[in-house]
Design an enzyme around this catalytic site. Structure first.
Site, PDB file in Angstrom:
ATOM      1  N   GLU A 155      -5.815  -4.988   9.953  1.00  0.00           N
ATOM      2  CA  GLU A 155      -4.314  -3.717  11.036  1.00  0.00           C
ATOM      3  C   GLU A 155      -4.563  -3.297  11.734  1.00  0.00           C
ATOM      4  OE1 GLU A 155      -2.133  -2.957   6.518  1.00  0.00           O
ATOM      5  OE2 GLU A 155      -4.005  -1.117   7.026  1.00  0.00           O
ATOM      6  N   GLU A 197      -7.058   4.884   7.188  1.00  0.00           N
ATOM      7  CA  GLU A 197      -6.688   5.953   7.352  1.00  0.00           C
ATOM      8  C   GLU A 197      -7.752   6.886   6.589  1.00  0.00           C
ATOM      9  OE1 GLU A 197      -3.477   5.551   5.424  1.00  0.00           O
ATOM     10  OE2 GLU A 197      -1.923   5.276   7.428  1.00  0.00           O
ATOM     11  N   GLY A 219       2.769  -1.183   3.859  1.00  0.00           N
ATOM     12  CA  GLY A 219       2.944   0.470   4.713  1.00  0.00           C
ATOM     13  C   GLY A 219       4.200   0.693   3.418  1.00  0.00           C
ATOM     14  N   GLY A 220       4.660   1.234   5.147  1.00  0.00           N
ATOM     15  CA  GLY A 220       6.204   1.902   4.117  1.00  0.00           C
ATOM     16  C   GLY A 220       6.719   0.952   4.274  1.00  0.00           C
ATOM     17  N   ASN A 278       1.181  -1.418  -0.155  1.00  0.00           N
ATOM     18  CA  ASN A 278      -0.040   0.167   0.063  1.00  0.00           C
ATOM     19  C   ASN A 278       1.029   1.443  -0.533  1.00  0.00           C
ATOM     20  OD1 ASN A 278      -1.708   1.450   0.318  1.00  0.00           O
ATOM     21  ND2 ASN A 278      -1.965   1.477   2.403  1.00  0.00           N
ATOM     22  N   TRP A 279       0.843   1.823  -1.211  1.00  0.00           N
ATOM     23  CA  TRP A 279       1.916   2.909  -1.568  1.00  0.00           C
ATOM     24  C   TRP A 279       1.493   4.085  -0.623  1.00  0.00           C
ATOM     25  CZ3 TRP A 279       4.119   2.488  -7.007  1.00  0.00           C
ATOM     26  CH2 TRP A 279       5.220   1.693  -7.399  1.00  0.00           C
ATOM     27  N   LYS A 280       0.230   4.373  -0.514  1.00  0.00           N
ATOM     28  CA  LYS A 280      -0.883   5.705   0.484  1.00  0.00           C
ATOM     29  C   LYS A 280      -0.665   6.350  -0.403  1.00  0.00           C
ATOM     30  CE  LYS A 280      -0.210   3.588   4.533  1.00  0.00           C
ATOM     31  NZ  LYS A 280       0.492   3.921   6.396  1.00  0.00           N
ATOM     32  N   GLY A 336       1.954   2.004  11.028  1.00  0.00           N
ATOM     33  CA  GLY A 336       2.974   3.714  10.656  1.00  0.00           C
ATOM     34  C   GLY A 336       3.934   3.603  11.833  1.00  0.00           C
ATOM     35  N   HIS A 395      -9.405   1.120   4.425  1.00  0.00           N
ATOM     36  CA  HIS A 395      -8.917   1.310   5.433  1.00  0.00           C
ATOM     37  C   HIS A 395      -8.238   2.583   6.788  1.00  0.00           C
ATOM     38  CE1 HIS A 395      -4.508   3.155   6.480  1.00  0.00           C
ATOM     39  NE2 HIS A 395      -3.455   1.547   5.562  1.00  0.00           N
ATOM     40  N   SER A 436       3.472  -1.542  10.580  1.00  0.00           N
ATOM     41  CA  SER A 436       4.805  -1.958  10.892  1.00  0.00           C
ATOM     42  C   SER A 436       5.152  -3.555  10.614  1.00  0.00           C
ATOM     43  CB  SER A 436       5.658  -1.763  12.780  1.00  0.00           C
ATOM     44  OG  SER A 436       4.382  -0.673  12.173  1.00  0.00           O
TER      45      SER A 436
END
Ligand code: PEP
Length: 251
Positions: free
Chosen positions: A168, A98, A235-236, A9-11, A174, A96, A214
């Site tokens: 999640e 966010e 993610g990251g 997930n590049w966001k 993150g 998600h 994470s």
């Protein structure tokens, strides 16, 4: 049999040129290995068509990070499921944390989005998870049950079987704070039992449930070794080809 899946997930990261470069790198890296899982990258809307043009779709799946809760019309700035599908994408992340937290996405809205995605043959990667307070006050299992029931349990068993779920824990996204493998397994087994209660054991056993929060090369192997964890939503670490591949090869 359910699939093992690692999805990035590049966001809201990377310019178009950077994103196409990263997609090419992941595509190239996958050529050199016999991946033991399906691999997907979910990228910004602006990158979808270009990324679709540079990856081998038989080795690397492509998804969006969201879609609108309408098919078309006067919804300035929104991108619909048919638009996502028209780029060549096959997946879409929905729900998600966010999106729930910053854009007010409710279960009602998500229910609509899931139906619109399925109508376009997009595979929803549907996210669920509790916030820190809910983890600490012990309501986390109930919170996740409710998220699933409210948004997904109007689906037929056939349609439910098309979903990928991603657990999640919001406190782990993150933050560098990962759920332990035991915490992940407890929740994943719970999710599977909730699905079994509604749709039966076969649907529950066939559902891929990913862990997100994470996840990195150093912890992926242990988390993925748990019987109810079928991969990760990353993610990251998905923004760096070597890290992402380190997670892919944890299987
Ligand atoms: C995510 O946002 O889906 C996620 C899992 O992020 P991170 O891996 O950076 O915690």
């Amino acid at each position: 049999m359910r699939k093992n899946i690692v999805a990035g997930n590049w966001k809201m990261n990377t310019t178009l040129a950077e994103g196409v470069g990263l997609a090419k790198d992941v595509n190239e890296a996958l050529k050199g290995i016999d991946a033991k899982c399906d691999v997907v990258i979910c990228v910004p809307f602006t990158h979808l068509a270009s990324v679709a043009g540079v990856i081998d779709s038989s080795k690397l799946g492509l998804g969006a990070e969201n879609c609108a809760d309408h098919v078309k019309g006067a919804y300035t700035g929104e991108v619909s499921a048919p638009m996502v599908a028209s780029t060549g994408a096959g997946y879409v992340i929905l729900g998600h944390s966010e999106r729930r937290q910053y854009y007010g996405e409710t279960s009602e809205i998500l229910k609509t989005k899931v139906n619109l995605a399925l109508a376009e043959n997009l595979t929803p990667i549907f996210c669920i998870g509790e916030v820190l307070e809910e983890r600490e006050n012990g309501t986390f299992l109930d919170v996740v049950t409710k998220q699933i029931e409210e948004a997904l349990f109007d689906l037929s068993a056939e349609d439910f079987g098309k979903l990928i779920l991603a657990y999640e824990p919001v406190w782990a996204i993150g933050t560098g704070k990962t759920a332990t493998a035991e915490q992940a397994e407890e929740m994943h087994a719970h999710i599977r039992s909730v699905i079994a209660g509604k749709y039966g054991n076969e649907v529950a056993e066939n559902c891929s449930i990913l862990y997100g929060g994470s996840c990195k090369p150093s912890n992926a192997k242990e988390i993925f070794s748990k019987p109810d964890v079928d991969g990760g939503l990353i993610g990251g670490a998905a923004l760096d080809c070597a890290s992402f591949m380190g997670i892919v090869t944890a299987f």
